[in-house]
Design an enzyme around this catalytic site. Structure first.
Site, mmCIF file in Angstrom:
data_model
loop_
_atom_site.group_PDB
_atom_site.id
_atom_site.type_symbol
_atom_site.label_atom_id
_atom_site.label_comp_id
_atom_site.label_asym_id
_atom_site.label_seq_id
_atom_site.Cartn_x
_atom_site.Cartn_y
_atom_site.Cartn_z
ATOM 1 N N LYS A 51 109.306 21.807 -16.401
ATOM 2 C CA LYS A 51 108.472 21.825 -17.662
ATOM 3 C C LYS A 51 109.057 20.960 -18.642
ATOM 4 O O LYS A 51 108.250 20.515 -19.298
ATOM 5 C CB LYS A 51 108.556 23.360 -17.941
ATOM 6 C CG LYS A 51 107.729 24.050 -17.151
ATOM 7 C CD LYS A 51 107.747 25.678 -17.192
ATOM 8 C CE LYS A 51 107.079 26.363 -16.125
ATOM 9 N NZ LYS A 51 107.269 27.778 -15.987
ATOM 10 N N GLN A 95 111.086 31.962 -18.900
ATOM 11 C CA GLN A 95 110.877 31.949 -17.725
ATOM 12 C C GLN A 95 111.147 33.291 -17.060
ATOM 13 O O GLN A 95 112.218 33.828 -17.211
ATOM 14 C CB GLN A 95 111.866 30.850 -17.023
ATOM 15 C CG GLN A 95 111.564 30.703 -15.539
ATOM 16 C CD GLN A 95 110.266 29.951 -15.270
ATOM 17 O OE1 GLN A 95 110.078 29.074 -15.996
ATOM 18 N NE2 GLN A 95 109.513 30.642 -14.316
ATOM 19 N N ASP A 118 102.307 30.891 -22.790
ATOM 20 C CA ASP A 118 101.920 31.738 -21.658
ATOM 21 C C ASP A 118 100.912 32.613 -21.645
ATOM 22 O O ASP A 118 100.280 32.719 -20.604
ATOM 23 C CB ASP A 118 103.120 32.476 -21.172
ATOM 24 C CG ASP A 118 104.059 31.738 -20.051
ATOM 25 O OD1 ASP A 118 103.446 30.710 -19.470
ATOM 26 O OD2 ASP A 118 105.198 32.139 -19.679
#
Ligand code: NAD
Length: 294
Positions: A51, A95, A118
């Site tokens: 990422k 994460q 997200d």
């Protein structure tokens, strides 16, 4: 049969995001994504570094914070608070999964919803369910784009989602049955307690496989001409070597499908591209700068 090329579609999206980054920078906004890792799982470490590389590729600022996996949970909550308060950070991604001492729901709740790229904060989940998403979760959004790239319009079609997780199955179903472009499908969600799964998947014009079981969806479970989207990423041993396979028995299912995503090179790159997309969206909204999203 068409192989849906996730690498190619993701590259187009990244190019469009790179243009958005330039537009924002010209207006004095330097879009930035912060990733936070509190885990010693090598797969998570790899995902986070990919990422960060993606940010660099589109000219976006990437910030990474590693929280010691032995530290008390408060350290993670405090890190998120600091990033929430930092005006130069536009998107925050913690994460998952996080270490055991951390309350996952609390972390998801603690990210500022405006920076929750997200799309997992309860407010953003609520907005998605209400049909007014702020950020579409990256994997299902990427899948919507893949379907569009293959000229598959879900409207009026039978879609079957295999899996009901919060990150894939549920938001995927919401997007597929929701109103608007890429939606309007008649959608069934199957899960671990579904009886006679094949009777559902065989009915489907679009199958989205997200059960996390290697090569679970076999040719006898799909109808001739179906579009098959394989979300699974499963590491298995083959001929003494470790390799990645999806949730779909690709070689046999591709003989029946009209379009199918490979693993790797299907959904995976799209998930990453849509994270960048959500980050420039966040920066644009936080600063009131208009951008032309890809
Ligand atoms: P999860 O383990 O949270 O959920 C799996 C779902 O599958 C559950 O809802 C469960 O009810 C369902 N399921 C389990 N057994 C089943 C069965 N026998 N029949 C029907 N349904 C069954 O997994 P997840 O986070 O949704 O991820 C699913 C897969 O997708 C994993 O392989 C994961 O690695 C992969 N993934 C890929 C991407 C990507 O970008 N490509 C992103 C997220 C997840």
């Amino acid at each position: 049969m068409t192989d849906i090329d996730g690498n190619a579609v993701a590259a187009e999206i990244r190019a469009g995001v790179a243009d958005c980054v330039e537009t924002l920078q010209a207006e004095g906004v330097d879009p930035a994504l912060a990733t936070v890792l509190m885990s010693d799982d090598p797969a998570s470490e790899t995902y986070v570094s990919m990422k960060q590389n993606d940010c660099e590729e589109v000219g976006m600022r990437g910030i990474h914070v590693d929280v010691d996996d032995d530290a008390p949970a408060e350290e993670l909550y405090d890190t998120v608070e600091e990033l929430n308060a930092d005006d130069e950070v536009h998107g925050i991604l913690v994460q998952m999964p996080v270490v055991d001492q951390v309350d996952t729901r609390r972390v998801l709740r603690s990210v500022d919803p405006a920076k929750d790229v997200d799309g997992f904060h309860p407010e953003n989940v609520g907005r998605l369910v209400a049909g007014n998403p702020r950020f579409k979760p990256c994997t299902p959004h990427g899948i919507q784009r893949l379907l569009a790239s293959a000229d598959v319009d879900p409207e009026g079609k039978e879609a079957v989602v295999v899996g009901r997780s919060d990150i894939v199955g549920k938001p995927m179903a919401n997007l597929l049955f929701g109103r608007g472009e890429g939606g309007n499908a008649t959608t069934t969600v199957c899960h671990s307690r579904t009886e006679d799964l094949a009777s559902h998947t065989r009915r489907a014009d679009i199958v989205v496989a997200a059960a996390g079981i290697p090569e679970f969806i076999t040719a006898d479970m799909v109808s001739e001409g179906a579009t098959v989207i394989d979300v699974g990423i499963n590491r298995v041993e083959r001929d003494g070597e470790s390799t990645l396979v999806g949730d779909v028995a690709y070689d046999e299912v591709r003989e029946k499908a009209s379009a199918i995503t490979p693993v790797p090179g299907g959904v995976g790159p799209m998930t990453r591209a849509m994270l960048l997309y959500n980050t420039v969206t966040a920066a644009s909204e936080q600063h009131g700068v208009e951008i032309e999203l890809p």
